[in-house]
Motif scaffolding. Sequence first.
Motif, PDB file in Angstrom:
ATOM      1  N   GLY A 147     -36.663 -14.110 -76.974  1.00 58.33           N
ATOM      2  CA  GLY A 147     -37.664 -13.717 -75.988  1.00 58.33           C
ATOM      3  C   GLY A 147     -38.280 -14.930 -75.328  1.00 58.33           C
ATOM      4  O   GLY A 147     -37.828 -16.068 -75.492  1.00 58.33           O
ATOM      5  N   HIS A 148     -39.350 -14.677 -74.560  1.00 57.03           N
ATOM      6  CA  HIS A 148     -40.050 -15.746 -73.851  1.00 57.03           C
ATOM      7  C   HIS A 148     -40.534 -16.857 -74.785  1.00 57.03           C
ATOM      8  O   HIS A 148     -40.473 -18.043 -74.445  1.00 57.03           O
ATOM      9  CB  HIS A 148     -41.288 -15.176 -73.138  1.00 57.03           C
ATOM     10  CG  HIS A 148     -41.036 -14.675 -71.758  1.00 57.03           C
ATOM     11  ND1 HIS A 148     -41.225 -13.359 -71.398  1.00 57.03           N
ATOM     12  CD2 HIS A 148     -40.631 -15.318 -70.631  1.00 57.03           C
ATOM     13  CE1 HIS A 148     -40.944 -13.209 -70.113  1.00 57.03           C
ATOM     14  NE2 HIS A 148     -40.592 -14.377 -69.625  1.00 57.03           N
ATOM     15  N   THR A 149     -41.058 -16.471 -75.941  1.00 59.69           N
ATOM     16  CA  THR A 149     -41.673 -17.444 -76.838  1.00 59.69           C
ATOM     17  C   THR A 149     -40.689 -18.540 -77.208  1.00 59.69           C
ATOM     18  O   THR A 149     -40.965 -19.737 -77.066  1.00 59.69           O
ATOM     19  CB  THR A 149     -42.189 -16.737 -78.107  1.00 59.69           C
ATOM     20  OG1 THR A 149     -43.126 -15.735 -77.734  1.00 59.69           O
ATOM     21  CG2 THR A 149     -42.853 -17.730 -79.052  1.00 59.69           C
ATOM     22  N   GLU A 150     -39.513 -18.139 -77.665  1.00 62.81           N
ATOM     23  CA  GLU A 150     -38.516 -19.105 -78.104  1.00 62.81           C
ATOM     24  C   GLU A 150     -37.908 -19.861 -76.919  1.00 62.81           C
ATOM     25  O   GLU A 150     -37.601 -21.055 -77.014  1.00 62.81           O
ATOM     26  CB  GLU A 150     -37.425 -18.389 -78.896  1.00 62.81           C
ATOM     27  CG  GLU A 150     -37.921 -17.724 -80.174  1.00 62.81           C
ATOM     28  CD  GLU A 150     -38.579 -16.357 -79.969  1.00 62.81           C
ATOM     29  OE1 GLU A 150     -39.063 -15.773 -80.957  1.00 62.81           O
ATOM     30  OE2 GLU A 150     -38.602 -15.853 -78.815  1.00 62.81           O
ATOM     31  N   LEU A 151     -37.747 -19.165 -75.794  1.00 65.12           N
ATOM     32  CA  LEU A 151     -37.206 -19.803 -74.593  1.00 65.12           C
ATOM     33  C   LEU A 151     -38.134 -20.919 -74.112  1.00 65.12           C
ATOM     34  O   LEU A 151     -37.694 -22.038 -73.802  1.00 65.12           O
ATOM     35  CB  LEU A 151     -37.001 -18.756 -73.495  1.00 65.12           C
ATOM     36  CG  LEU A 151     -36.626 -19.272 -72.100  1.00 65.12           C
ATOM     37  CD1 LEU A 151     -35.383 -20.146 -72.144  1.00 65.12           C
ATOM     38  CD2 LEU A 151     -36.422 -18.093 -71.147  1.00 65.12           C
ATOM     39  N   LEU A 152     -39.423 -20.641 -74.041  1.00 67.38           N
ATOM     40  CA  LEU A 152     -40.370 -21.644 -73.569  1.00 67.38           C
ATOM     41  C   LEU A 152     -40.495 -22.806 -74.554  1.00 67.38           C
ATOM     42  O   LEU A 152     -40.674 -23.957 -74.131  1.00 67.38           O
ATOM     43  CB  LEU A 152     -41.731 -20.999 -73.322  1.00 67.38           C
ATOM     44  CG  LEU A 152     -41.824 -20.239 -72.004  1.00 67.38           C
ATOM     45  CD1 LEU A 152     -42.988 -19.259 -72.023  1.00 67.38           C
ATOM     46  CD2 LEU A 152     -41.967 -21.205 -70.835  1.00 67.38           C
ATOM     47  N   ALA A 153     -40.394 -22.526 -75.834  1.00 63.91           N
ATOM     48  CA  ALA A 153     -40.407 -23.613 -76.811  1.00 63.91           C
ATOM     49  C   ALA A 153     -39.233 -24.556 -76.558  1.00 63.91           C
ATOM     50  O   ALA A 153     -39.386 -25.783 -76.575  1.00 63.91           O
ATOM     51  CB  ALA A 153     -40.356 -23.055 -78.232  1.00 63.91           C
ATOM     52  N   HIS A 154     -38.056 -23.987 -76.311  1.00 66.61           N
ATOM     53  CA  HIS A 154     -36.871 -24.806 -76.023  1.00 66.61           C
ATOM     54  C   HIS A 154     -37.051 -25.607 -74.737  1.00 66.61           C
ATOM     55  O   HIS A 154     -36.775 -26.823 -74.702  1.00 66.61           O
ATOM     56  CB  HIS A 154     -35.639 -23.909 -75.908  1.00 66.61           C
ATOM     57  CG  HIS A 154     -34.426 -24.622 -75.390  1.00 66.61           C
ATOM     58  ND1 HIS A 154     -33.689 -25.497 -76.162  1.00 66.61           N
ATOM     59  CD2 HIS A 154     -33.837 -24.610 -74.162  1.00 66.61           C
ATOM     60  CE1 HIS A 154     -32.700 -26.002 -75.436  1.00 66.61           C
ATOM     61  NE2 HIS A 154     -32.763 -25.471 -74.227  1.00 66.61           N
ATOM     62  N   LEU A 155     -37.540 -24.966 -73.691  1.00 64.11           N
ATOM     63  CA  LEU A 155     -37.654 -25.624 -72.392  1.00 64.11           C
ATOM     64  C   LEU A 155     -38.700 -26.739 -72.394  1.00 64.11           C
ATOM     65  O   LEU A 155     -38.606 -27.687 -71.606  1.00 64.11           O
ATOM     66  CB  LEU A 155     -38.001 -24.594 -71.312  1.00 64.11           C
ATOM     67  CG  LEU A 155     -36.903 -23.587 -70.956  1.00 64.11           C
ATOM     68  CD1 LEU A 155     -37.454 -22.482 -70.051  1.00 64.11           C
ATOM     69  CD2 LEU A 155     -35.717 -24.278 -70.290  1.00 64.11           C
ATOM     70  N   THR A 156     -39.694 -26.630 -73.261  1.00 57.23           N
ATOM     71  CA  THR A 156     -40.747 -27.646 -73.298  1.00 57.23           C
ATOM     72  C   THR A 156     -40.585 -28.616 -74.465  1.00 57.23           C
ATOM     73  O   THR A 156     -41.441 -29.480 -74.674  1.00 57.23           O
ATOM     74  CB  THR A 156     -42.137 -26.984 -73.377  1.00 57.23           C
ATOM     75  OG1 THR A 156     -42.193 -26.130 -74.534  1.00 57.23           O
ATOM     76  CG2 THR A 156     -42.424 -26.159 -72.131  1.00 57.23           C
ATOM     77  N   GLY A 157     -39.486 -28.476 -75.211  1.00 57.15           N
ATOM     78  CA  GLY A 157     -39.198 -29.421 -76.273  1.00 57.15           C
ATOM     79  C   GLY A 157     -40.089 -29.315 -77.491  1.00 57.15           C
ATOM     80  O   GLY A 157     -40.360 -30.311 -78.162  1.00 57.15           O
ATOM     81  N   VAL A 158     -40.524 -28.103 -77.808  1.00 57.57           N
ATOM     82  CA  VAL A 158     -41.408 -27.878 -78.955  1.00 57.57           C
ATOM     83  C   VAL A 158     -40.620 -27.199 -80.076  1.00 57.57           C
ATOM     84  O   VAL A 158     -39.865 -26.252 -79.831  1.00 57.57           O
ATOM     85  CB  VAL A 158     -42.619 -27.014 -78.548  1.00 57.57           C
ATOM     86  CG1 VAL A 158     -43.469 -26.667 -79.758  1.00 57.57           C
ATOM     87  CG2 VAL A 158     -43.453 -27.739 -77.506  1.00 57.57           C
ATOM     88  N   ASP A 159     -40.786 -27.685 -81.290  1.00 56.16           N
ATOM     89  CA  ASP A 159     -40.028 -27.142 -82.419  1.00 56.16           C
ATOM     90  C   ASP A 159     -40.603 -25.834 -82.945  1.00 56.16           C
ATOM     91  O   ASP A 159     -39.854 -24.973 -83.429  1.00 56.16           O
ATOM     92  CB  ASP A 159     -39.984 -28.160 -83.564  1.00 56.16           C
ATOM     93  CG  ASP A 159     -39.146 -29.381 -83.224  1.00 56.16           C
ATOM     94  OD1 ASP A 159     -38.208 -29.247 -82.424  1.00 56.16           O
ATOM     95  OD2 ASP A 159     -39.457 -30.471 -83.740  1.00 56.16           O
ATOM     96  N   GLU A 160     -41.920 -25.668 -82.881  1.00 57.73           N
ATOM     97  CA  GLU A 160     -42.537 -24.509 -83.518  1.00 57.73           C
ATOM     98  C   GLU A 160     -43.740 -24.037 -82.717  1.00 57.73           C
ATOM     99  O   GLU A 160     -44.621 -24.828 -82.394  1.00 57.73           O
ATOM    100  CB  GLU A 160     -42.973 -24.883 -84.934  1.00 57.73           C
ATOM    101  CG  GLU A 160     -43.470 -23.722 -85.781  1.00 57.73           C
ATOM    102  CD  GLU A 160     -43.807 -24.171 -87.188  1.00 57.73           C
ATOM    103  OE1 GLU A 160     -42.868 -24.247 -88.013  1.00 57.73           O
ATOM    104  OE2 GLU A 160     -44.984 -24.464 -87.467  1.00 57.73           O
ATOM    105  N   VAL A 161     -43.742 -22.765 -82.374  1.00 64.68           N
ATOM    106  CA  VAL A 161     -44.871 -22.157 -81.670  1.00 64.68           C
ATOM    107  C   VAL A 161     -45.207 -20.841 -82.354  1.00 64.68           C
ATOM    108  O   VAL A 161     -44.478 -20.380 -83.230  1.00 64.68           O
ATOM    109  CB  VAL A 161     -44.549 -21.904 -80.177  1.00 64.68           C
ATOM    110  CG1 VAL A 161     -44.326 -23.203 -79.435  1.00 64.68           C
ATOM    111  CG2 VAL A 161     -43.343 -20.976 -80.030  1.00 64.68           C
ATOM    112  N   SER A 162     -46.291 -20.233 -81.936  1.00 62.39           N
ATOM    113  CA  SER A 162     -46.699 -18.944 -82.489  1.00 62.39           C
ATOM    114  C   SER A 162     -46.980 -17.964 -81.371  1.00 62.39           C
ATOM    115  O   SER A 162     -47.428 -18.357 -80.287  1.00 62.39           O
ATOM    116  CB  SER A 162     -47.965 -19.079 -83.354  1.00 62.39           C
ATOM    117  OG  SER A 162     -47.749 -19.932 -84.452  1.00 62.39           O
TER     118      SER A 162
END
Length: 342
Positions: A147-162
């Motif tokens: 979903g959006h959460t994991e996609l945006l984490a990838h696009l912004t170079g972040v390993d872990e979000v909530s």
Amino acid sequence: MNAIPTADNHRSLPLIGVTMGDGAGIGPEVIIPALLHPDTLARCRPVVIGDAGRLRQAAVVLGAACDIVSVTTPGEAEFPPGRVNVVDLDLLPADLPWGELSALAGEAAYQYVRVAADLAMKGAVHGICTAPLNKEALHSAGHLYPGHTELLAHLTGVDEVSMMLSTPKVKVIHVTTHIGLIDAVRRIEPGLVERTVRRGHDAMVRAGVAKPVIGVCGINPHAGENGLFGYGEEEEKIAPALDVLRADGIDARGPLPADTAFFLAGRGDYDLIVAMYHDQGHGPVKVLGIEAGVNLTVGLPVIRTSVDHGTAFDIAGKGVAEAGSMVEAVRQAAEMSSVPVR
């Protein structure tokens, strides 16, 4: 209702990039009334990243009198009443059916988010608000994100979000989201619980709650009831994190029985609930306030909010979609974008 600012004052408001989502769904239909809403224009300068042609089709469906104007960059946008600005990627065919799964729409939805993330990372927009995409369409286009959460984490170079869900009655942050229940229980461990609570605490402070009271759910029924249910998961996976958090001055309480935690939050005892897995948090939120629900991705280097509903293919193109959640999502993006991190 807030008054629309003067031209000079309006330039001081945050620029919010609004991604159009899946063009076959209700995204275009909820974006137009949300961006024309006086409260929206009083709080921010919203610019769509999407397809101008599809937005014009949605305006016809809605019977909305507005100007859909293409701009090259968000900074070029102007905001007289009745105008919707769009960074036009022009990816959708004019004959795209409403309410049908489409790899073309899935690819376009991905590109809208990619461009919005790039704009945000460059500082061209101050926050992102996303209309819903369709996961199956996204996958059929070759973009295998839950979903959006994991996609945006990838696009912004972040390993872990909530993922945080926010409604007028209750706010919930999730330790795990888009994985199966057995895998979720395996993944939960004190470090992940601690980091999730810290992200939730920071988000609440940023939103203006100086000392949030945080209720942390258990995993098992009745939070294990002193070992009666489960295999000691609460003591092994959750309690150690709460000890560390409380030692740092964070008011994190639990582990709590999930079946009562949401009732207590709904009456105001907790500012934020920490859910251990997807349905533990999503179920109560959708009962208590899906109409005005907002999805926030916490832990990104940029602000991101979203509606807390899907593409609603069954009503897409009929002009009956409710825009309240989009109005609230844009409002929260603007609010959090304009408040400095403490």
